[in-house]
Each structure stands twice: as C-alpha cells, then as structure tokens.
Design a protein around this motif. Structure first.
Motif, PDB file in Angstrom:
ATOM      1  N   GLU A   3       0.865  -1.071  -0.026  1.00  0.00           N
ATOM      2  CA  GLU A   3      -0.118   0.060   0.026  1.00  0.00           C
ATOM      3  C   GLU A   3       0.862   1.238  -0.080  1.00  0.00           C
ATOM      4  N   ALA A  19      -3.287   3.477  -1.897  1.00  0.00           N
ATOM      5  CA  ALA A  19      -4.671   2.808  -1.708  1.00  0.00           C
ATOM      6  C   ALA A  19      -5.703   3.770  -2.284  1.00  0.00           C
ATOM      7  N   PRO A  20      -5.824   3.867  -3.606  1.00  0.00           N
ATOM      8  CA  PRO A  20      -6.743   4.904  -3.965  1.00  0.00           C
ATOM      9  C   PRO A  20      -8.192   4.401  -3.851  1.00  0.00           C
ATOM     10  N   ASP A  21      -8.665   3.293  -3.646  1.00  0.00           N
ATOM     11  CA  ASP A  21      -9.880   2.816  -3.484  1.00  0.00           C
ATOM     12  C   ASP A  21     -10.384   3.410  -2.262  1.00  0.00           C
ATOM     13  N   ARG A  22      -9.838   3.708  -1.330  1.00  0.00           N
ATOM     14  CA  ARG A  22     -10.167   4.148  -0.028  1.00  0.00           C
ATOM     15  C   ARG A  22      -9.612   5.495   0.182  1.00  0.00           C
ATOM     16  N   ARG A  23      -9.155   6.051  -0.780  1.00  0.00           N
ATOM     17  CA  ARG A  23      -8.441   7.661  -0.742  1.00  0.00           C
ATOM     18  C   ARG A  23      -7.340   7.470   0.197  1.00  0.00           C
ATOM     19  N   ASN A  24      -6.555   6.408   0.250  1.00  0.00           N
ATOM     20  CA  ASN A  24      -5.207   6.555   1.025  1.00  0.00           C
ATOM     21  C   ASN A  24      -5.511   6.588   2.499  1.00  0.00           C
ATOM     22  N   HIS A  57      -5.392  11.596  -4.151  1.00  0.00           N
ATOM     23  CA  HIS A  57      -5.898  11.799  -2.688  1.00  0.00           C
ATOM     24  C   HIS A  57      -4.847  11.402  -1.836  1.00  0.00           C
TER      25      HIS A  57
END
Length: 245
Positions: A3, A19-24, A57
């Motif tokens: 990550e 971890a762009p799916d959770r905006r890091n 993000h």
C-alpha cells in the motif's frame, strides 16, 4: 499487496501512499509500510530528502475500523497498539533525520492532515482540502493535532481548524502559513521533488541542516545566543569538509 510505493531519484526518496480505492485512508498495514519506507530512506546515506504524496488523494485519515475497534475497548491491547501504529505513520515521518516535504493533492483529513503537518514543508494543490474532520464524526482529535496546527500556522488557525472544524483549500493554506506554495494539480509532485532535490544534492549536509532547523524552530524556539552555539558545530564541520574537498 503493498500500500506504499518507495522510489529514489537524484537523492530524493519518494514515498507514495497507494490505496486509491479508500483515498489512502491509513490502515495498520499501510502505517507499518510507511514507517518502513521512512526508515529505509533514513538508513540510506545517499538519500538527502523525502517527499510524501498520495497521488490524487493525499490521505483521508485513519480507516474507520481502527477507530471503531478502539472505541469498543480503548484499553484492549491490540486495539490500543493498532491506533498507536497509525500514529507512528506521521510521528516517524516527522522525526526521521531527513528534510521532508508533503505533496498534497485531494484531501488531507484527520490523521492525513497530521501526516502533512508532520513534514518540514508542504506543497499543495490549489484545490486541495485540508480539514481535521475529527469533530465531524464525533471524536476528539488525536496524534497531537492541536500542537501540529499551532506550530505550523499559530493559535488562530489551530482554533479555526482543530476546534471549530473549518477547512481550507490550497490557496488559503498558503496564506495561513500551512503550506509553502500552491500549484495546479499536475505541478504539485514535480514542484515538491524540485524543492527536495535542492537540499538532497548534499545528503550529509541535508541531515545536519534539518537537525539544526528542527532544534531552533521547535515550539518556544531558542534564544539567539543559544542558536549561535547550536549552529557553530555543524557549520565548522561543513567548512572543514569544504576546505578538504
């Protein structure tokens, strides 16, 4: 899956939250990896500066599960240690013996804002969003949030953001002293790397510089005569080194 990405170019270690799916949002694993990346940079004598970024993000704070687990039983060992690990992500970045720059695009929220504030310098997008976000979800700030805000931008800004929950964009952050410069999105990382590369050209000097800088600009500061003595030894070292080169 990792990550955090780690790359070195021209003496600058680029640490990228990925971890762009959770905006890091900082998970325990991401925090561990961020600490490892910071320590890797510090242990590499060829590295003279660090840039921390999150791409589009920057960091949306801590993942909610860490906060929820701590809320269920704050003194349970694993929950306590997991929250401590999240704290270590920004306390480590703020204490390694290298100049650090945050390149902030998107939102820096809660623990993510702490991460940005822990660095020595911030370069932000004009449309970046800097906000505590703690009170908005019904919790008290953590990680020394008020101290980080106060040492960077003063009591008024610490009150507006940390106490009253205000948020600022990149341009406003610069006007308040929360960031050094604001650019269009595509220029944020290149400008941060350009700044970092200046000091990274001489890694040994960079490490001496940042030590003196942090000692002299710590909250409360130091008297001028003490600063003169603090700087004497590293300056003598640099002069001797230059004479012998």
């Amino acid at each position: 899956m990792t990550e955090v990405r780690y790359d070195v170019s021209d003496g600058v270690a680029l640490i990228t939250l990925d971890a762009p799916d959770r905006r890091n949002a900082l998970s325990v694993e991401m925090a561990h990896q961020l600490v490892d990346a910071a320590r890797t940079a510090e242990s590499d004598d060829s590295v003279g500066a660090v840039v921390v970024t999150g791409g589009r993000h920057f960091c949306a704070g801590a993942v909610r599960s860490v906060l929820a687990d701590t809320g269920r039983d704050p003194v349970e060992d694993e929950a306590y240690r997991n929250l401590e690990t999240v704290y270590s992500a920004f306390t480590t970045i703020g204490s390694i013996g290298l100049p650090t720059v945050a390149a902030v695009r998107g939102a820096a929220v809660g623990a993510g804002l702490n991460l940005a504030l822990a660095t020595d310098l911030r370069v932000v997008s004009r449309t970046a969003r800097l906000l505590p976000g703690f009170a908005q979800i019904g919790i008290h700030p953590g990680g020394g949030h008020f101290t980080l805000l106060n040492r960077v931008a003063g009591r008024e800004a610490a009150a507006a953001l940390g106490l009253f929950g205000d948020e600022v964009d990149g341009d406003r952050a610069v006007s308040l002293g929360l960031a050094w410069a604001a650019y269009d999105d595509d220029h944020v990382e290149p400008q941060a790397m350009a700044l970092a590369s200046r000091v990274a050209k001489d890694p040994a000097l960079a490490r001496r510089l940042v030590t003196s800088f942090r000692r002299e600009t710590a909250p409360g500061g130091v008297p001028w005569d003490v600063a003169v003595e603090l700087e004497r030894s590293p300056q003598m070292w640099s002069l001797r080194r230059k004479h012998g080169s």
